[in-house]
Design a protein around this motif. Structure first.
Motif, PDB file in Angstrom:
ATOM      1  N   LEU A   8      -7.961  -3.576   3.280  1.00 46.61           N
ATOM      2  CA  LEU A   8      -7.065  -3.517   2.124  1.00 46.61           C
ATOM      3  C   LEU A   8      -7.837  -3.762   0.835  1.00 46.61           C
ATOM      4  O   LEU A   8      -7.575  -3.124  -0.184  1.00 46.61           O
ATOM      5  CB  LEU A   8      -5.943  -4.553   2.263  1.00 46.61           C
ATOM      6  N   ARG A  12      -1.813  -1.143  -3.890  1.00 46.35           N
ATOM      7  CA  ARG A  12      -3.019  -0.313  -3.761  1.00 46.35           C
ATOM      8  C   ARG A  12      -2.623   1.026  -3.148  1.00 46.35           C
ATOM      9  O   ARG A  12      -1.552   1.152  -2.553  1.00 46.35           O
ATOM     10  CB  ARG A  12      -4.070  -1.020  -2.906  1.00 46.35           C
ATOM     11  N   LEU A  19      -9.388  -0.767  -0.970  1.00 46.55           N
ATOM     12  CA  LEU A  19      -8.523   0.262  -1.543  1.00 46.55           C
ATOM     13  C   LEU A  19      -8.462   0.128  -3.062  1.00 46.55           C
ATOM     14  O   LEU A  19      -8.556  -0.963  -3.609  1.00 46.55           O
ATOM     15  CB  LEU A  19      -7.112   0.163  -0.952  1.00 46.55           C
ATOM     16  N   ALA A  40      -4.941   1.007   7.137  1.00 46.76           N
ATOM     17  CA  ALA A  40      -3.924   0.088   6.622  1.00 46.76           C
ATOM     18  C   ALA A  40      -2.782  -0.073   7.622  1.00 46.76           C
ATOM     19  O   ALA A  40      -2.282  -1.186   7.855  1.00 46.76           O
ATOM     20  CB  ALA A  40      -3.392   0.582   5.276  1.00 46.76           C
ATOM     21  N   VAL A  75       0.861  -1.191   0.000  1.00 45.70           N
ATOM     22  CA  VAL A  75       0.000   0.000   0.000  1.00 45.70           C
ATOM     23  C   VAL A  75       0.890   1.232   0.000  1.00 45.70           C
ATOM     24  O   VAL A  75       1.771   1.373   0.851  1.00 45.70           O
ATOM     25  CB  VAL A  75      -0.932   0.020   1.231  1.00 45.70           C
TER      26      VAL A  75
END
Length: 218
Positions: free
Chosen positions: A101, A61, A104, A71, A12
């Motif tokens: 997650l 993401r 996203l 996150a 992420v």
């Protein structure tokens, strides 16, 4: 292994509207996040072993604000590198992402460099100049390149890399130099073709002194 059993490594990247990271910083941070997990998997050694037994698939993401805070609250590690923050989470089954997650966005992660990156310091992950990839796609590919380079490094090479803090430089290669590096036998990422580019495309080549030495000796 069928698709439902396939493991994927979630990454992420933090992209705040007012302060997006530089593209090069984000690519380097993604590679460094992967390297840190490979070098010291800690409590996620089992998940990492299961993931590495199949395709080393990574999905990037993007998050901002409350999304990023959610996150960060999940198991994982954050790599901060200049303007970029990238969080790597332990591998999960492809169809069983944690909800915070899974929600996203994955597509359309676009970033740019507002200035030319500084001088590259080995190890260098060379991006193929002939391909056009979103920043998210390129981050995943840079992570692949770092992982292949790690696998190709012997104990001395890994020790040298560790002494450098497991840092990398990501740069776009000249077309002739990229082709020569591929032909030299250095670690090359050939994309599976799930998104954006054709299957088998060479996306990145990893270069470091100890990798060159191994190619020369072989």
């Amino acid at each position: 292994m069928n698709d439902s059993d396939e493991m994927v490594l979630p990454l992420v990247v933090r992209i705040e509207r007012a302060t997006p990271p530089e593209r090069t910083d984000a690519l380097e941070a993604a590679a460094m996040a992967v390297l840190g997990l490979l070098d010291d998997p800690g409590e996620w050694a089992g998940e990492l072993a299961a993931w590495q037994a199949g395709r080393i698939r990574k999905v990037v993401r993007r998050a901002r604000g409350a999304e990023w805070r959610r996150a960060v609250a999940l198991p994982g590690r954050t790599t901060e590198h200049r303007t970029a923050e990238v969080r790597v989470h332990p591998p999960v089954p492809l169809d069983a992402w944690p909800r915070d997650l899974a929600r996203l966005q994955v597509s359309g992660t676009e970033l740019a460099d507002t200035a030319e990156p500084g001088p590259a310091v080995p190890p260098i992950l060379w991006e193929n100049p002939a391909l056009r990839m979103s920043a998210g796609k390129a981050m995943a590919q840079a992570g692949h390149a770092a992982q292949l380079a790690w696998w190709a490094s012997d104990a001395a090479g890994r020790a040298a890399w560790r002494a450098r803090g497991l840092t990398v430089s990501v740069r776009t290669a000249r077309p002739d130099a990229f082709a020569a590096s591929v032909e030299a036998g250095l670690p090359v990422v050939r994309d599976a073709g799930f998104t954006e580019i054709e299957p088998g495309s060479c996306t990145f080549v990893a270069d470091a002194p100890w990798l060159r030495d191994r190619v020369t000796r072989s």
